[in-house]
Design a protein around this motif. Structure first.
Motif, PDB file in Angstrom:
ATOM      1  N   GLN A 176      57.137  19.586   3.202  1.00 27.74           N
ATOM      2  CA  GLN A 176      56.662  20.684   2.375  1.00 27.74           C
ATOM      3  C   GLN A 176      55.394  20.235   1.658  1.00 27.74           C
ATOM      4  N   TYR A 177      54.456  21.167   1.506  1.00 29.21           N
ATOM      5  CA  TYR A 177      53.171  20.869   0.897  1.00 29.21           C
ATOM      6  C   TYR A 177      52.945  21.787  -0.292  1.00 29.21           C
ATOM      7  N   ALA A 178      52.392  21.232  -1.370  1.00 27.69           N
ATOM      8  CA  ALA A 178      52.038  22.019  -2.554  1.00 27.69           C
ATOM      9  C   ALA A 178      50.568  21.751  -2.867  1.00 27.69           C
ATOM     10  N   TYR A 179      49.898  22.772  -3.360  1.00 19.84           N
ATOM     11  CA  TYR A 179      48.471  22.683  -3.656  1.00 19.84           C
ATOM     12  C   TYR A 179      48.214  23.047  -5.109  1.00 19.84           C
TER      13      TYR A 179
ATOM     14  N   ASP B  42      48.395  18.634  -3.483  1.00 19.18           N
ATOM     15  CA  ASP B  42      48.932  18.095  -4.730  1.00 19.18           C
ATOM     16  C   ASP B  42      50.181  17.257  -4.505  1.00 19.18           C
ATOM     17  N   LEU B  43      51.042  17.705  -3.604  1.00 13.42           N
ATOM     18  CA  LEU B  43      52.325  17.056  -3.425  1.00 13.42           C
ATOM     19  C   LEU B  43      52.820  17.284  -2.001  1.00 13.42           C
ATOM     20  N   VAL B  44      53.318  16.213  -1.389  1.00  8.64           N
ATOM     21  CA  VAL B  44      53.983  16.311  -0.089  1.00  8.64           C
ATOM     22  C   VAL B  44      55.411  15.835  -0.298  1.00  8.64           C
ATOM     23  N   THR B  45      56.361  16.621   0.187  1.00  6.72           N
ATOM     24  CA  THR B  45      57.763  16.236   0.136  1.00  6.72           C
ATOM     25  C   THR B  45      58.234  16.080   1.574  1.00  6.72           C
ATOM     26  N   THR B  46      58.736  14.891   1.879  1.00  2.00           N
ATOM     27  CA  THR B  46      59.181  14.594   3.241  1.00  2.00           C
ATOM     28  C   THR B  46      60.585  15.148   3.465  1.00  2.00           C
ATOM     29  N   PRO B  47      61.027  15.195   4.716  1.00  2.00           N
ATOM     30  CA  PRO B  47      62.386  15.669   4.978  1.00  2.00           C
ATOM     31  C   PRO B  47      63.457  14.848   4.254  1.00  2.00           C
TER      32      PRO B  47
ATOM     33  N   ILE C 259      54.905  12.278  -2.052  1.00  2.00           N
ATOM     34  CA  ILE C 259      53.583  11.660  -2.171  1.00  2.00           C
ATOM     35  C   ILE C 259      52.793  12.586  -3.080  1.00  2.00           C
ATOM     36  N   ASP C 260      52.359  12.036  -4.210  1.00  2.00           N
ATOM     37  CA  ASP C 260      51.650  12.805  -5.232  1.00  2.00           C
ATOM     38  C   ASP C 260      50.164  12.456  -5.168  1.00  2.00           C
ATOM     39  N   TYR C 261      49.317  13.467  -5.159  1.00  2.00           N
ATOM     40  CA  TYR C 261      47.870  13.274  -5.110  1.00  2.00           C
ATOM     41  C   TYR C 261      47.267  13.699  -6.446  1.00  2.00           C
ATOM     42  N   VAL C 262      46.360  12.874  -6.982  1.00  2.00           N
ATOM     43  CA  VAL C 262      45.720  13.145  -8.274  1.00  2.00           C
ATOM     44  C   VAL C 262      44.224  13.251  -8.049  1.00  2.00           C
TER      45      VAL C 262
ATOM     46  N   ASP D  34      40.178  14.143  -9.866  1.00  2.00           N
ATOM     47  CA  ASP D  34      39.386  14.189 -11.097  1.00  2.00           C
ATOM     48  C   ASP D  34      38.778  15.583 -11.263  1.00  2.00           C
ATOM     49  N   ALA D  35      37.949  15.756 -12.293  1.00  2.00           N
ATOM     50  CA  ALA D  35      37.357  17.065 -12.595  1.00  2.00           C
ATOM     51  C   ALA D  35      36.419  17.561 -11.490  1.00  2.00           C
ATOM     52  N   LEU D  36      35.970  16.650 -10.624  1.00  2.00           N
ATOM     53  CA  LEU D  36      35.089  17.029  -9.512  1.00  2.00           C
ATOM     54  C   LEU D  36      35.860  17.197  -8.204  1.00  2.00           C
ATOM     55  N   ASN D  37      37.188  17.282  -8.308  1.00  2.00           N
ATOM     56  CA  ASN D  37      38.070  17.466  -7.149  1.00  2.00           C
ATOM     57  C   ASN D  37      38.020  16.314  -6.159  1.00  2.00           C
ATOM     58  N   ARG D  38      37.759  15.119  -6.661  1.00  2.00           N
ATOM     59  CA  ARG D  38      37.799  13.929  -5.815  1.00  2.00           C
ATOM     60  C   ARG D  38      39.157  13.270  -5.994  1.00  2.00           C
ATOM     61  N   MET D  39      39.812  12.929  -4.896  1.00  2.00           N
ATOM     62  CA  MET D  39      41.109  12.285  -5.008  1.00  2.00           C
ATOM     63  C   MET D  39      40.939  10.912  -5.646  1.00  2.00           C
ATOM     64  N   THR D  40      41.679  10.670  -6.717  1.00  2.00           N
ATOM     65  CA  THR D  40      41.584   9.403  -7.432  1.00  2.00           C
ATOM     66  C   THR D  40      42.833   8.538  -7.274  1.00  2.00           C
ATOM     67  N   ASP D  41      43.955   9.166  -6.988  1.00  5.43           N
ATOM     68  CA  ASP D  41      45.204   8.420  -6.842  1.00  5.43           C
ATOM     69  C   ASP D  41      46.090   9.065  -5.790  1.00  5.43           C
ATOM     70  N   LYS D  42      46.824   8.221  -5.101  1.00  5.54           N
ATOM     71  CA  LYS D  42      47.845   8.652  -4.149  1.00  5.54           C
ATOM     72  C   LYS D  42      49.079   7.838  -4.493  1.00  5.54           C
ATOM     73  N   LYS D  43      50.160   8.509  -4.877  1.00  9.98           N
ATOM     74  CA  LYS D  43      51.350   7.821  -5.388  1.00  9.98           C
ATOM     75  C   LYS D  43      52.568   8.146  -4.528  1.00  9.98           C
ATOM     76  N   PHE D  44      53.252   7.089  -4.101  1.00  7.44           N
ATOM     77  CA  PHE D  44      54.435   7.223  -3.268  1.00  7.44           C
ATOM     78  C   PHE D  44      55.682   6.993  -4.118  1.00  7.44           C
ATOM     79  N   SER D  45      56.536   7.983  -4.197  1.00  5.43           N
ATOM     80  CA  SER D  45      57.732   7.861  -5.047  1.00  5.43           C
ATOM     81  C   SER D  45      58.698   6.809  -4.520  1.00  5.43           C
ATOM     82  N   SER D  46      58.760   6.636  -3.224  1.00  7.63           N
ATOM     83  CA  SER D  46      59.746   5.727  -2.647  1.00  7.63           C
ATOM     84  C   SER D  46      59.289   4.277  -2.603  1.00  7.63           C
TER      85      SER D  46
END
Length: 65
Positions: free
Chosen positions: A7-10, A17-22, A27-30, A32-44
């Protein structure tokens, strides 16, 4: 929630913004104010997290993975 597919969220700017695996890992994407990805965070597995830095021209300067 149906966990048979990813599942994908924007965010309001249409950035991924967020990917949820089966298996319900996320996986959370962060951005900045210029819409550049600054962080990619894996919950697992936080050791897979990544940080991205840009120069003044918005070119990718470094990726800490």
């Amino acid at each position: 929630m149906d966990n048979s597919f990813e599942q994908y969220a924007y965010d309001k700017n249409s950035n991924l913004d967020l990917v949820t695996t089966p298996s319900t890992k996320t996986i959370d994407y962060v951005y900045d104010a210029l819409n550049r990805m600054t962080d990619k965070k894996f919950s697992s597995n936080p050791t897979l997290d990544a940080q991205y830095k840009y120069d003044l021209g918005s070119r990718l300067k470094s990726a800490d993975i």
